[in-house]
Design a protein around this motif. Sequence first.
Motif, PDB file in Angstrom:
ATOM      1  N   THR A 172      85.909   2.299 -16.999  1.00 43.69           N
ATOM      2  CA  THR A 172      87.432   2.622 -17.035  1.00 43.69           C
ATOM      3  C   THR A 172      87.340   4.066 -17.135  1.00 43.69           C
ATOM      4  O   THR A 172      86.818   4.865 -18.383  1.00 43.69           O
ATOM      5  N   ILE A 173      87.844   4.713 -16.174  1.00 41.02           N
ATOM      6  CA  ILE A 173      88.013   6.207 -16.290  1.00 41.02           C
ATOM      7  C   ILE A 173      89.486   6.773 -16.923  1.00 41.02           C
ATOM      8  O   ILE A 173      89.294   7.702 -17.805  1.00 41.02           O
ATOM      9  N   ASP A 174      90.565   6.073 -16.384  1.00 41.94           N
ATOM     10  CA  ASP A 174      91.822   6.446 -16.945  1.00 41.94           C
ATOM     11  C   ASP A 174      92.713   5.383 -16.727  1.00 41.94           C
ATOM     12  O   ASP A 174      92.550   4.486 -15.642  1.00 41.94           O
ATOM     13  N   SER A 175      93.784   5.368 -17.654  1.00 42.29           N
ATOM     14  CA  SER A 175      95.124   4.686 -17.449  1.00 42.29           C
ATOM     15  C   SER A 175      96.212   5.106 -18.352  1.00 42.29           C
ATOM     16  O   SER A 175      95.953   5.623 -19.338  1.00 42.29           O
ATOM     17  N   SER A 218      98.619  -1.707 -22.397  1.00 42.07           N
ATOM     18  CA  SER A 218      97.640  -2.640 -22.849  1.00 42.07           C
ATOM     19  C   SER A 218      96.517  -2.205 -23.115  1.00 42.07           C
ATOM     20  O   SER A 218      96.187  -1.087 -22.353  1.00 42.07           O
ATOM     21  N   PRO A 219      95.537  -2.825 -23.756  1.00 40.75           N
ATOM     22  CA  PRO A 219      94.494  -2.063 -24.044  1.00 40.75           C
ATOM     23  C   PRO A 219      93.203  -2.074 -22.876  1.00 40.75           C
ATOM     24  O   PRO A 219      93.632  -3.030 -21.949  1.00 40.75           O
ATOM     25  N   ASP A 220      92.240  -1.651 -22.922  1.00 43.46           N
ATOM     26  CA  ASP A 220      91.131  -1.353 -21.737  1.00 43.46           C
ATOM     27  C   ASP A 220      90.596  -2.710 -21.704  1.00 43.46           C
ATOM     28  O   ASP A 220      89.952  -3.397 -22.614  1.00 43.46           O
ATOM     29  N   ILE A 256      86.014  -8.220 -20.912  1.00 43.39           N
ATOM     30  CA  ILE A 256      85.217  -8.600 -19.862  1.00 43.39           C
ATOM     31  C   ILE A 256      83.883  -8.669 -20.102  1.00 43.39           C
ATOM     32  O   ILE A 256      83.414  -9.863 -19.702  1.00 43.39           O
ATOM     33  N   LEU A 257      83.247  -7.834 -20.465  1.00 41.12           N
ATOM     34  CA  LEU A 257      81.653  -7.690 -21.100  1.00 41.12           C
ATOM     35  C   LEU A 257      81.428  -8.993 -21.871  1.00 41.12           C
ATOM     36  O   LEU A 257      80.350  -9.278 -22.014  1.00 41.12           O
ATOM     37  N   ALA A 258      82.389  -9.073 -22.717  1.00 46.79           N
ATOM     38  CA  ALA A 258      82.204 -10.361 -23.851  1.00 46.79           C
ATOM     39  C   ALA A 258      82.583 -11.468 -23.284  1.00 46.79           C
ATOM     40  O   ALA A 258      82.539 -12.728 -24.057  1.00 46.79           O
ATOM     41  N   GLY A 259      82.855 -11.920 -21.821  1.00 48.47           N
ATOM     42  CA  GLY A 259      83.301 -12.832 -21.259  1.00 48.47           C
ATOM     43  C   GLY A 259      84.734 -13.401 -21.614  1.00 48.47           C
ATOM     44  O   GLY A 259      84.998 -14.668 -21.355  1.00 48.47           O
ATOM     45  N   CYS A 260      85.545 -12.486 -21.964  1.00 50.26           N
ATOM     46  CA  CYS A 260      87.091 -12.902 -22.144  1.00 50.26           C
ATOM     47  C   CYS A 260      87.978 -11.993 -20.940  1.00 50.26           C
ATOM     48  O   CYS A 260      87.647 -10.809 -20.963  1.00 50.26           O
ATOM     49  N   ASP A 292      92.684  -9.599 -21.590  1.00 48.82           N
ATOM     50  CA  ASP A 292      93.180  -8.257 -21.761  1.00 48.82           C
ATOM     51  C   ASP A 292      93.573  -7.690 -20.301  1.00 48.82           C
ATOM     52  O   ASP A 292      94.438  -7.221 -19.958  1.00 48.82           O
ATOM     53  N   VAL A 293      92.627  -8.358 -19.399  1.00 48.21           N
ATOM     54  CA  VAL A 293      93.087  -8.206 -17.878  1.00 48.21           C
ATOM     55  C   VAL A 293      94.169  -8.832 -17.615  1.00 48.21           C
ATOM     56  O   VAL A 293      95.028  -8.159 -16.895  1.00 48.21           O
ATOM     57  N   LEU A 294      94.354 -10.075 -18.129  1.00 43.65           N
ATOM     58  CA  LEU A 294      95.568 -10.632 -17.674  1.00 43.65           C
ATOM     59  C   LEU A 294      96.720  -9.887 -18.519  1.00 43.65           C
ATOM     60  O   LEU A 294      97.963 -10.063 -17.658  1.00 43.65           O
ATOM     61  N   GLU A 295      96.624  -9.462 -19.565  1.00 46.87           N
ATOM     62  CA  GLU A 295      97.762  -8.736 -20.186  1.00 46.87           C
ATOM     63  C   GLU A 295      98.051  -7.578 -19.421  1.00 46.87           C
ATOM     64  O   GLU A 295      99.267  -7.099 -19.255  1.00 46.87           O
ATOM     65  N   MET A 296      96.974  -6.895 -18.924  1.00 53.32           N
ATOM     66  CA  MET A 296      97.352  -5.747 -18.228  1.00 53.32           C
ATOM     67  C   MET A 296      98.263  -6.097 -16.768  1.00 53.32           C
ATOM     68  O   MET A 296      98.996  -5.246 -16.415  1.00 53.32           O
TER      69      MET A 296
END
Length: 383
Positions: A35-38, A42-44, A49-53, A56-60
């Motif tokens: 992740t470069i910038d945002s 909502s959190p990165d 995702i790397l932990a299989g969840c 946070d993607v759906l929150e974004m």
Amino acid sequence: MIGKIFPKSSGSFKGRIRYIFGCTKHDHEITGILTIDSNCLSPDPLPGILAGCEDDVLEMVKEFDSVEMMRRMTIDSEKAIKPVFHAMLSLRPGESLTPSQWRSAVRKYLNDLGFDETNQYVAVMHQDKDHQHVHIVANRIHLDDNFSMVKDSNERAVSMDSVSEIEDRFGLSKAPRPKDTWGVSITHAELQASLKDDELPFKHRMIAKIAGAIEATNAVDGDMFTFTRLLRKQKVFIHLTLNEEGQPKGISFEFDGKHISGRQLKRSRLTWHKLITQEGIQYDPETIHELQEEIARRDSEEQKRARIYFFEFSNRSKRLYIRFTAKQIEVFKLIEEILAIIDKIFGGGFKAKESKPVRHYIDFIPGRPLIIENELDLFEPGA
């Protein structure tokens, strides 16, 4: 660096955001994501995702989608909008930027295109084997009292200028200007291939060569013969399809052994009809046979670099002279073949040696019919 703006869309940001974070299948290998910038609240999503969840993607995604919902509640309008903006900045193989440099490049690029601090965005870098590229997903809706949209008029020209300035800022190699392709878009697969090959895709190189020949032809008020010769200088050759009256109805172009029709290259400009009615390439139907002969002259540029050689083929009783217009290595190969043919027809004992120019000879140019000068009786008596 190459900048590509993908088609904008309406609806949810879900597909684009999940894609750039590697949650869906890609058409290229990804060896790393960062992740470069945002500017989202909502959190990165990447650690989750790397932990299989994907929470946070759906929150974004929800945060991006909520802006359009607020716009609909605030502005009473049935006008369809396309808030989903997706672009990609790709470096050439072997080049790289630090995360800080990428962040600066992304912010400049978005600012040049009219985005500001009221537009949500997220930028994610993909390491694709030996080259880096960054995906940018942004919301074209300004999160302000008016919920106005980022204008997209002339955005591709602005994108090219912005990319050029980014290249200058970070000392990157300059990419060919897409304007040379006459506005023909490059697919994602073609983009990836061009980056690996360090050149524009075949279709776009062809268009650039043909466009240059059209401009040069028009500059001298030339015709189809001029156009054909200018293309030949670039090793591009024309093929015509004729109708029942023996006149051209279609045109295709050949380069590096590959063929593609004018219709496939750019239907609105490079068909036979468009070339002579729209692009200003003059053509007289009475010259079709001469034009076909001109089109067939593939070796003219090579012959300019060739030399003229006179050779005598002789045995004890016969003598034959041939003038070759070719490269030396071609001449030596031809001599071996000619000696073999003469020996089979007239018996052995023939030898070949270079001679001075003579009045009577057979003129041989590779790829053209034999020409007999001065009505020569092929063999003269030997000395």
